[in-house]
Scaffold this motif. Structure first.
Motif, PDB file in Angstrom:
ATOM      1  N   GLU A   1       0.622  -1.490   0.413  1.00  0.00           N
ATOM      2  CA  GLU A   1      -0.236   0.101  -0.442  1.00  0.00           C
ATOM      3  C   GLU A   1       1.195   2.003  -0.131  1.00  0.00           C
ATOM      4  N   ARG A   2       2.394   1.281   0.928  1.00  0.00           N
ATOM      5  CA  ARG A   2       2.773   2.457   0.523  1.00  0.00           C
ATOM      6  C   ARG A   2       3.427   2.573  -0.759  1.00  0.00           C
ATOM      7  N   ARG A   3       4.170   1.761  -1.521  1.00  0.00           N
ATOM      8  CA  ARG A   3       4.737   1.885  -2.454  1.00  0.00           C
ATOM      9  C   ARG A   3       3.284   1.849  -3.281  1.00  0.00           C
ATOM     10  N   ASP A   4       2.020   1.709  -3.502  1.00  0.00           N
ATOM     11  CA  ASP A   4       1.138   2.331  -4.263  1.00  0.00           C
ATOM     12  C   ASP A   4       0.957   3.677  -4.208  1.00  0.00           C
ATOM     13  N   ALA A   5       0.864   4.152  -3.366  1.00  0.00           N
ATOM     14  CA  ALA A   5       0.917   5.550  -2.446  1.00  0.00           C
ATOM     15  C   ALA A   5       1.778   6.433  -3.380  1.00  0.00           C
ATOM     16  N   LEU A   6       3.167   6.037  -2.899  1.00  0.00           N
ATOM     17  CA  LEU A   6       4.092   6.838  -3.495  1.00  0.00           C
ATOM     18  C   LEU A   6       4.544   6.627  -5.006  1.00  0.00           C
ATOM     19  N   VAL A   7       4.319   5.865  -5.405  1.00  0.00           N
ATOM     20  CA  VAL A   7       4.690   5.522  -6.354  1.00  0.00           C
ATOM     21  C   VAL A   7       3.251   6.023  -7.963  1.00  0.00           C
ATOM     22  N   GLU A   8       1.717   5.446  -7.663  1.00  0.00           N
ATOM     23  CA  GLU A   8       0.872   6.522  -8.177  1.00  0.00           C
ATOM     24  C   GLU A   8       0.724   7.485  -7.856  1.00  0.00           C
TER      25      GLU A   8
ATOM     26  N   LEU B   1      10.373   2.706   2.661  1.00  0.00           N
ATOM     27  CA  LEU B   1       8.731   2.847   2.956  1.00  0.00           C
ATOM     28  C   LEU B   1       8.381   2.551   4.734  1.00  0.00           C
ATOM     29  N   VAL B   2       8.814   3.483   4.450  1.00  0.00           N
ATOM     30  CA  VAL B   2       9.389   3.727   6.204  1.00  0.00           C
ATOM     31  C   VAL B   2       8.472   5.366   7.253  1.00  0.00           C
ATOM     32  N   GLU B   3       7.530   5.599   6.582  1.00  0.00           N
ATOM     33  CA  GLU B   3       6.208   6.429   6.521  1.00  0.00           C
ATOM     34  C   GLU B   3       5.239   5.860   6.715  1.00  0.00           C
ATOM     35  N   ASN B   4       3.769   6.106   7.164  1.00  0.00           N
ATOM     36  CA  ASN B   4       2.500   5.659   6.513  1.00  0.00           C
ATOM     37  C   ASN B   4       2.442   6.262   5.869  1.00  0.00           C
ATOM     38  N   LYS B   5       0.708   5.528   4.760  1.00  0.00           N
ATOM     39  CA  LYS B   5       0.300   6.067   3.701  1.00  0.00           C
ATOM     40  C   LYS B   5       0.315   7.578   3.997  1.00  0.00           C
ATOM     41  N   HIS B   6      -0.421   8.275   4.952  1.00  0.00           N
ATOM     42  CA  HIS B   6      -0.527   9.593   4.992  1.00  0.00           C
ATOM     43  C   HIS B   6       0.337  10.236   4.963  1.00  0.00           C
ATOM     44  N   ARG B   7       1.833  10.262   5.689  1.00  0.00           N
ATOM     45  CA  ARG B   7       3.000  11.325   5.491  1.00  0.00           C
ATOM     46  C   ARG B   7       3.695  10.622   4.151  1.00  0.00           C
ATOM     47  N   ILE B   8       3.484   9.203   3.313  1.00  0.00           N
ATOM     48  CA  ILE B   8       4.016   9.505   2.049  1.00  0.00           C
ATOM     49  C   ILE B   8       2.832  10.027   1.012  1.00  0.00           C
ATOM     50  N   ARG B   9       1.912  10.440   1.130  1.00  0.00           N
ATOM     51  CA  ARG B   9       0.655  11.454   0.871  1.00  0.00           C
ATOM     52  C   ARG B   9       1.484  12.442   0.563  1.00  0.00           C
ATOM     53  N   GLN B  10       1.919  12.811   2.233  1.00  0.00           N
ATOM     54  CA  GLN B  10       2.544  13.918   2.058  1.00  0.00           C
ATOM     55  C   GLN B  10       3.382  14.373   1.399  1.00  0.00           C
ATOM     56  N   ALA B  11       4.592  13.719   1.558  1.00  0.00           N
ATOM     57  CA  ALA B  11       5.717  12.957   1.058  1.00  0.00           C
ATOM     58  C   ALA B  11       5.534  13.558  -0.698  1.00  0.00           C
ATOM     59  N   VAL B  12       4.607  12.936  -1.702  1.00  0.00           N
ATOM     60  CA  VAL B  12       4.192  13.430  -2.643  1.00  0.00           C
ATOM     61  C   VAL B  12       4.322  14.587  -2.996  1.00  0.00           C
ATOM     62  N   ARG B  13       3.154  14.557  -2.087  1.00  0.00           N
ATOM     63  CA  ARG B  13       2.732  16.556  -2.381  1.00  0.00           C
ATOM     64  C   ARG B  13       3.677  17.545  -2.651  1.00  0.00           C
ATOM     65  N   GLY B  14       4.969  17.252  -1.818  1.00  0.00           N
ATOM     66  CA  GLY B  14       6.026  18.423  -1.405  1.00  0.00           C
ATOM     67  C   GLY B  14       6.754  18.425  -2.800  1.00  0.00           C
ATOM     68  N   ILE B  15       6.609  17.472  -2.856  1.00  0.00           N
ATOM     69  CA  ILE B  15       7.463  16.862  -4.124  1.00  0.00           C
ATOM     70  C   ILE B  15       7.448  17.545  -5.147  1.00  0.00           C
ATOM     71  N   ARG B  16       5.763  17.168  -5.578  1.00  0.00           N
ATOM     72  CA  ARG B  16       5.102  17.598  -6.601  1.00  0.00           C
ATOM     73  C   ARG B  16       4.876  18.949  -6.704  1.00  0.00           C
ATOM     74  N   ARG B  17       4.996  19.508  -6.066  1.00  0.00           N
ATOM     75  CA  ARG B  17       4.875  21.432  -5.367  1.00  0.00           C
ATOM     76  C   ARG B  17       6.427  21.842  -5.893  1.00  0.00           C
ATOM     77  N   PHE B  18       7.603  20.865  -5.365  1.00  0.00           N
ATOM     78  CA  PHE B  18       8.828  21.418  -5.293  1.00  0.00           C
ATOM     79  C   PHE B  18       8.714  21.139  -6.884  1.00  0.00           C
ATOM     80  N   PHE B  19       8.469  20.282  -7.700  1.00  0.00           N
ATOM     81  CA  PHE B  19       9.161  19.800  -8.947  1.00  0.00           C
ATOM     82  C   PHE B  19       8.155  20.913  -9.805  1.00  0.00           C
ATOM     83  N   ARG B  20       6.674  21.358 -10.140  1.00  0.00           N
ATOM     84  CA  ARG B  20       6.220  22.304  -9.986  1.00  0.00           C
ATOM     85  C   ARG B  20       6.901  23.185  -9.954  1.00  0.00           C
ATOM     86  N   GLU B  21       7.663  24.195  -8.869  1.00  0.00           N
ATOM     87  CA  GLU B  21       8.622  25.508  -9.029  1.00  0.00           C
ATOM     88  C   GLU B  21       9.289  25.488  -9.262  1.00  0.00           C
ATOM     89  N   ALA B  22      10.634  24.284  -9.989  1.00  0.00           N
ATOM     90  CA  ALA B  22      11.209  24.449 -10.190  1.00  0.00           C
ATOM     91  C   ALA B  22      11.546  24.571 -11.517  1.00  0.00           C
TER      92      ALA B  22
END
Length: 401
Positions: free
Chosen positions: A304-311, A378-399
């Motif tokens: 589930e964590r893999r899917d949350a991150l990669v998807e 994959l050592v953070e829970n799904k909610h934290r992983i989704r937060q990580a996804v949002r942070g990374i995508r926001r950084f990529f948009r700004e970059a």
């Protein structure tokens, strides 16, 4: 009297600074400063040890008989449980007296085996990239390291053949690990049959780190090298409970295979340690012989964590980062986006930490061939992983602005 320490630590000088620790220290510094960092750098399992195992350890710890020195090779019932696991999981018959030994985690067992059996003048083949101790155990032992590229662009066994043909003296040992950390490479039994054939032809000992034996997804079942006929003539395999049973801090593992190789490991352990604390060994027996639902549950969590991150990272839109889903391990091995490649994986990891609040491991920390990648644990829970996804995508948009 001089204020200069005059002794030179030759082996210390052969060990480079641990690159992965640079990001770890930056993560700690940011957390001390009050920043919320999602740490997906170190592969330190966050899931709880099964309750029935904890209960057994606590019960055993109350018995004074378990406060004494234990057996470095493992209690007889533990070694029997190990061989039962191989029969149940891989249909492999093992003698618990001569073909199995308990170790204080796969890392300890593997590094002590290399220390016992390799030394100056010996050549050891190790994949690149690889889990760091696979390479550095060779250096600690004083042997010569020969790195063999492991990637999707070439055939690993052809790379091995080329390495042997260009190496003198001929290599003595091959260290492999499938499913692989960090690359998440998986193999089938036919691949391991080729490895055994290659080893026999070239008079090589094979060390197989099987730490992710039970962390697999989507129907994939990792094969043991000991399933291959004749493998016990040349191979030793190391299995860990750190991920399958979330027992990383308890340091529980075992080695099985060739009797002479097992004997060598038992001998060095008899000098260097007294084995796992006996209460933990009793808990490990409960882990082996007790309910295994916990293993399937852990796999489902990591899936589930893999899917949350990669998807999440691969969803359409600005800031998309397409990564292949791994079929095993608790990691995701991600090729760096092309526009960041020039800075290298270490600087890119620092940038993700600074701009997205996400810690990852730089690929260069696992060997030269790891450059151009980063590893997510994959050592953070799904909610934290989704937060990580949002942070990374926001950084990529700004970059891209």
């Amino acid at each position: 009297m001089t204020d200069k320490f005059r002794h030179d630590f030759n082996k210390l000088n052969r060990l480079p600074p641990y690159i992965l620790s640079e990001v770890t220290e930056l993560t700690r510094a940011k957390r001390r400063a009050g920043e919320d960092i999602i740490d997906m750098g170190m592969g330190n399992p966050d899931l709880a040890t099964p309750q029935h195992v904890i209960d057994k350890i606590c019960e055993a710890a109350q018995d004074p008989r378990n406060h004494r020195y234990s057996s470095s090779q493992g209690l007889p019932n533990l070694r029997a449980g190990i061989t039962e696991w191989y029969k149940r999981r891989h249909d492999v018959e093992l003698n618990p007296e001569t073909e199995a030994v308990a170790v204080i985690g796969a890392k300890e067992g593997l590094s002590h085996f290399v220390l016992m059996t390799a030394g100056p003048g010996d050549v050891v083949l190790v994949p690149d990239p690889a889990y760091p101790i696979h390479q550095y155990s060779v250096i600690i032992a004083g042997a010569d390291l020969r790195k063999v590229p492991l990637n999707h662009e070439s055939d690993f066994i052809e790379n091995l053949e080329q390495a042997v043909s260009r190496t003198w003296p001929k290599p003595k040992m091959l260290i492999i690990s499938f499913p692989a950390n960090p690359t998440t490479h998986i193999v089938d039994l036919a691949f391991l049959e080729r490895i055994v054939e290659f080893a026999r032809e070239n008079d090589l000992m094979v060390l197989h780190d099987f730490a992710y034996a039970e962390i697999a997804f989507d129907g994939y079942k990792p094969p043991s090298i000991l399933e291959v006929p004749g493998a016990k003539d040349i191979a030793i395999e190391f299995v860990s409970f750190s991920k399958s049973h979330s027992m990383a801090g308890w340091r529980v593992g075992f080695a099985c295979g060739n009797p002479e190789m097992i004997h060598a490991l038992k001998r060095i352990k008899s000098y260097l340690d007294y084995g796992m604390p006996q209460a933990i060994q009793i808990g490990a027996i409960a882990a082996l012989r007790g309910p295994q639902d916990c293993v399937a549950e852990n796999c489902e969590v990591y899936k589930e964590r893999r899917d949350a991150l990669v998807e999440g990272l691969g969803a359409p839109g600005v800031g998309q980062w397409i990564i292949e889903k791994p079929l095993a391990t608790m990691f995701v091995w991600a090729p760096m986006p092309e526009r960041f490649l020039e800075m290298g994986s270490l600087e890119f990891s620092k940038l993700l930490l600074k701009e997205a609040g996400v810690a990852v491991s730089p690929g260069i920390g696992f060997g030269e061939q790891g450059e151009g990648h980063v590893r997510f644990a994959l050592v953070e829970n799904k909610h934290r992983i989704r937060q990580a996804v949002r942070g990374i995508r926001r950084f990529f948009r700004e970059a891209q602005c």
